[in-house]
Design an enzyme around this catalytic site. Sequence first.
Site, PDB file in Angstrom:
ATOM      1  N   HIS A 152       9.072  62.541 -17.490  1.00 36.15           N
ATOM      2  CA  HIS A 152       7.975  62.254 -16.550  1.00 36.15           C
ATOM      3  C   HIS A 152       6.993  61.625 -17.590  1.00 36.15           C
ATOM      4  CE1 HIS A 152       4.582  62.253 -13.697  1.00 36.15           C
ATOM      5  NE2 HIS A 152       5.578  62.272 -12.762  1.00 36.15           N
TER       6      HIS A 152
ATOM      7  N   GLU B 268      11.807  64.824  -8.715  1.00 35.88           N
ATOM      8  CA  GLU B 268      13.226  64.337  -7.843  1.00 35.88           C
ATOM      9  C   GLU B 268      14.130  65.142  -7.753  1.00 35.88           C
ATOM     10  OE1 GLU B 268      11.960  62.124  -6.223  1.00 35.88           O
ATOM     11  OE2 GLU B 268      11.216  60.117  -7.269  1.00 35.88           O
TER      12      GLU B 268
HETATM   13  N1  COA Z   1      17.169  60.716 -19.701  1.00 36.67           N
HETATM   14  C1  COA Z   1      17.577  60.235 -21.006  1.00 36.67           C
HETATM   15  N2  COA Z   1      16.467  59.872 -21.736  1.00 36.67           N
HETATM   16  C2  COA Z   1      15.269  59.799 -21.141  1.00 36.67           C
HETATM   17  C3  COA Z   1      14.900  60.370 -19.830  1.00 36.67           C
HETATM   18  C4  COA Z   1      15.950  60.664 -19.125  1.00 36.67           C
HETATM   19  N3  COA Z   1      15.667  61.196 -17.830  1.00 36.67           N
HETATM   20  N4  COA Z   1      13.597  60.145 -19.712  1.00 36.67           N
HETATM   21  C5  COA Z   1      13.098  59.835 -20.956  1.00 36.67           C
HETATM   22  N5  COA Z   1      14.167  59.498 -21.729  1.00 36.67           N
HETATM   23  C6  COA Z   1      14.097  58.888 -23.133  1.00 36.67           C
HETATM   24  C7  COA Z   1      13.678  57.406 -23.029  1.00 36.67           C
HETATM   25  O1  COA Z   1      14.864  56.817 -23.034  1.00 36.67           O
HETATM   26  C8  COA Z   1      13.069  57.256 -24.378  1.00 36.67           C
HETATM   27  O2  COA Z   1      14.009  57.039 -25.401  1.00 36.67           O
HETATM   28  P1  COA Z   1      13.654  55.908 -26.612  1.00 36.67           P
HETATM   29  O3  COA Z   1      12.407  56.042 -27.222  1.00 36.67           O
HETATM   30  O4  COA Z   1      14.924  56.527 -27.424  1.00 36.67           O
HETATM   31  O5  COA Z   1      14.003  54.678 -25.966  1.00 36.67           O
HETATM   32  C9  COA Z   1      12.129  58.622 -24.593  1.00 36.67           C
HETATM   33  O6  COA Z   1      12.998  59.463 -23.675  1.00 36.67           O
HETATM   34  C10 COA Z   1      10.913  58.499 -24.156  1.00 36.67           C
HETATM   35  O7  COA Z   1      10.750  58.474 -22.767  1.00 36.67           O
HETATM   36  P2  COA Z   1       9.124  58.565 -22.036  1.00 36.67           P
HETATM   37  O8  COA Z   1       8.085  57.613 -22.864  1.00 36.67           O
HETATM   38  O9  COA Z   1       8.937  59.800 -21.843  1.00 36.67           O
HETATM   39  O10 COA Z   1       9.668  57.987 -20.817  1.00 36.67           O
HETATM   40  P3  COA Z   1       8.846  57.074 -19.689  1.00 36.67           P
HETATM   41  O11 COA Z   1       7.205  57.535 -19.615  1.00 36.67           O
HETATM   42  O12 COA Z   1       8.739  55.587 -20.074  1.00 36.67           O
HETATM   43  O13 COA Z   1       9.347  57.136 -18.610  1.00 36.67           O
HETATM   44  C11 COA Z   1      10.642  58.144 -16.551  1.00 36.67           C
HETATM   45  C12 COA Z   1       9.229  58.136 -17.571  1.00 36.67           C
HETATM   46  C13 COA Z   1      10.203  59.095 -15.352  1.00 36.67           C
HETATM   47  C14 COA Z   1      10.348  56.751 -16.027  1.00 36.67           C
HETATM   48  C15 COA Z   1      11.792  58.495 -17.382  1.00 36.67           C
HETATM   49  O14 COA Z   1      11.676  59.905 -17.813  1.00 36.67           O
HETATM   50  C16 COA Z   1      13.008  58.256 -16.459  1.00 36.67           C
HETATM   51  O15 COA Z   1      13.492  57.218 -16.523  1.00 36.67           O
HETATM   52  N6  COA Z   1      13.438  59.202 -15.983  1.00 36.67           N
HETATM   53  C17 COA Z   1      14.802  59.330 -15.053  1.00 36.67           C
HETATM   54  C18 COA Z   1      14.337  58.704 -13.626  1.00 36.67           C
HETATM   55  C19 COA Z   1      13.547  59.718 -12.937  1.00 36.67           C
HETATM   56  O16 COA Z   1      13.870  60.813 -12.719  1.00 36.67           O
HETATM   57  N7  COA Z   1      12.468  59.183 -12.364  1.00 36.67           N
HETATM   58  C20 COA Z   1      11.556  59.980 -11.450  1.00 36.67           C
HETATM   59  C21 COA Z   1      10.294  60.277 -11.976  1.00 36.67           C
HETATM   60  S1  COA Z   1       9.350  61.165 -11.094  1.00 36.67           S
END
Ligand code: COA
Length: 365
Positions: free
Chosen positions: A253, A311
Site C-alpha cells: 500500500h 483488496e
Molecule cells: N508485490 C510485489 N512487490 C511489490 C508489491 C506487491 N504487491 N507492492 C510493492 N512492491 C514492490 C515494488 O515493486 C517496489 O519494488 P522495486 O523498488 O524493486 O521496484 C517496492 O515494493 C516498493 O513499492 P511501494 O513504493 O511500496 O509501492 P507503491 O506505493 O508504488 O505501490 C501499490 C503501492 C498498492 C500500487 C503496490 O503495493 C501494488 O501494486 N500492490 C498490488 C496491487 C494492489 O493490491 N492494489 C490495491 C491497493 S489498495
Amino acid sequence: MTTRPPTASGLDDVVAAETALSDVDGQAGRLVIRGHRVEDLVSSATFEEVCGLMWQGAMPAPAEREGLRTALAGARDHAFGLIPSLGAALEATDAMEALRAAVAHLRTTGNLHDDAVLLTGAIPVFAAAWHRAREARELVPPDASLTQAADFLHMLSGTAAPPARVAGLDAYLCCVVDHGMNASTFVARAVASTGSDPVSAIVAAIGALKGPLHGGAPGPVLDMLDAIGRPERARAWLEGELAAGRRIMGMGHRIYRVRDPRAAALERAASALERSGAATERLLMARSVEREAERLLAERHPERHLKTNVEFYTAVLLEAVGVPRTLFSTTFAASRVVGWCAHVEEQRRVGRLIRPASRYVGPAA
Ligand code: COA
C-alpha cells in the site's frame, strides 16, 4: 515561484486538501472516518447510516436513516427507469467501462445532496443490470422496501438474499466508503474544483478507480487463489510471480506500513459468514496465502513493510456474499461514491481551483 521538487513516486506526502472526512495513519494502521474508527463502522453501522455520517457530518437519527433509505430506494428506481435510454453503455465487456458510460447518462439535479443520493442509488442498479444482461437474463427491478445492500444482491440474483450475506455486503459497503486522498478521490476533487457538476466528478473518479493499482485488485486476488489451488502450493507459486517481476495482488500500500485496518475488518466480516457455513475453504486458503506472501515480501523488501491491503479480504468477502468477481470494482465504486460525493461538496465549499505546477524538462525554444 516556490515549488516542491518533482517526484517520480506519485506526490507522496503532498497535502492537497484539508478534510473533515477521513484520516489515514499509515504507520499505526488506523483509519478514522468522521470521528469513527473504520472497524466500529464495519461492525455496528449500516450503509445508510454511513451515508448520513458522510454527507451530514453526524450519525443520522433513526427517522433520518429511514429517510435516506427511502431516498436511495427512489434513486435506484429512477436509475432503473433510465436503462432503456442508456444506448450501448451496458454492452461494454468490462463492468467498470459499462458503469462509467451508464453513470455519464445521469443529469445533475443542481443540488449536491440530491446528486449524491442519485449517484449512490444508481451504481448498484447499473452494475446489476450489466451483470444480468451479460448472462442474457431478464433485469430485476429494484425493491423499494429493501436496504441498499439487500437490494443490490436481490437485483443480481432475482431472489431475496439470506440475512448473513446482506450483513456481509453491508459491512463491505461501510468499510471502503472513504480513504483520505486516494487517486479517485483526488480526481473527483480536481473536477469539483473547476466548478463542474458532481456527475462529471464521479464519472472521472470511476475512471481512476478502474485501474488495477487502485480498485481493480480484488478480482485478480481470487484469480491468484484459484491458480494456487492448495495452501501448500502458495510459496512456490508466489516465488514464481515475484521472480517473473509481477506484483502480488492484495499486498502493499502507498500509505500503510502495517496491515491495512480494513483487511482486518473485512476478514472479521468474512469470518462471520464462515460461521454461517460459507467461505470456509476460501478463508483457509486466503490466510495461508497471506502468511506466505507477507513472509516473501518481507524477505525481498524488508525496507517497505509490504502487508495485506483491503483488496485481499474484499475478494474473499464479496465472493462469499454472492457478488460475481467481474463486479468487484463496481461494488467498490458503489461504496466509494459516498466518499467521492462528500469530497465534491467539501471541495466546492473551498472554492479554489486545484492547479498544481509542472517542471518543464523538454527542449528549449
Ligand atoms: N508485490 C510485489 N512487490 C511489490 C508489491 C506487491 N504487491 N507492492 C510493492 N512492491 C514492490 C515494488 O515493486 C517496489 O519494488 P522495486 O523498488 O524493486 O521496484 C517496492 O515494493 C516498493 O513499492 P511501494 O513504493 O511500496 O509501492 P507503491 O506505493 O508504488 O505501490 C501499490 C503501492 C498498492 C500500487 C503496490 O503495493 C501494488 O501494486 N500492490 C498490488 C496491487 C494492489 O493490491 N492494489 C490495491 C491497493 S489498495
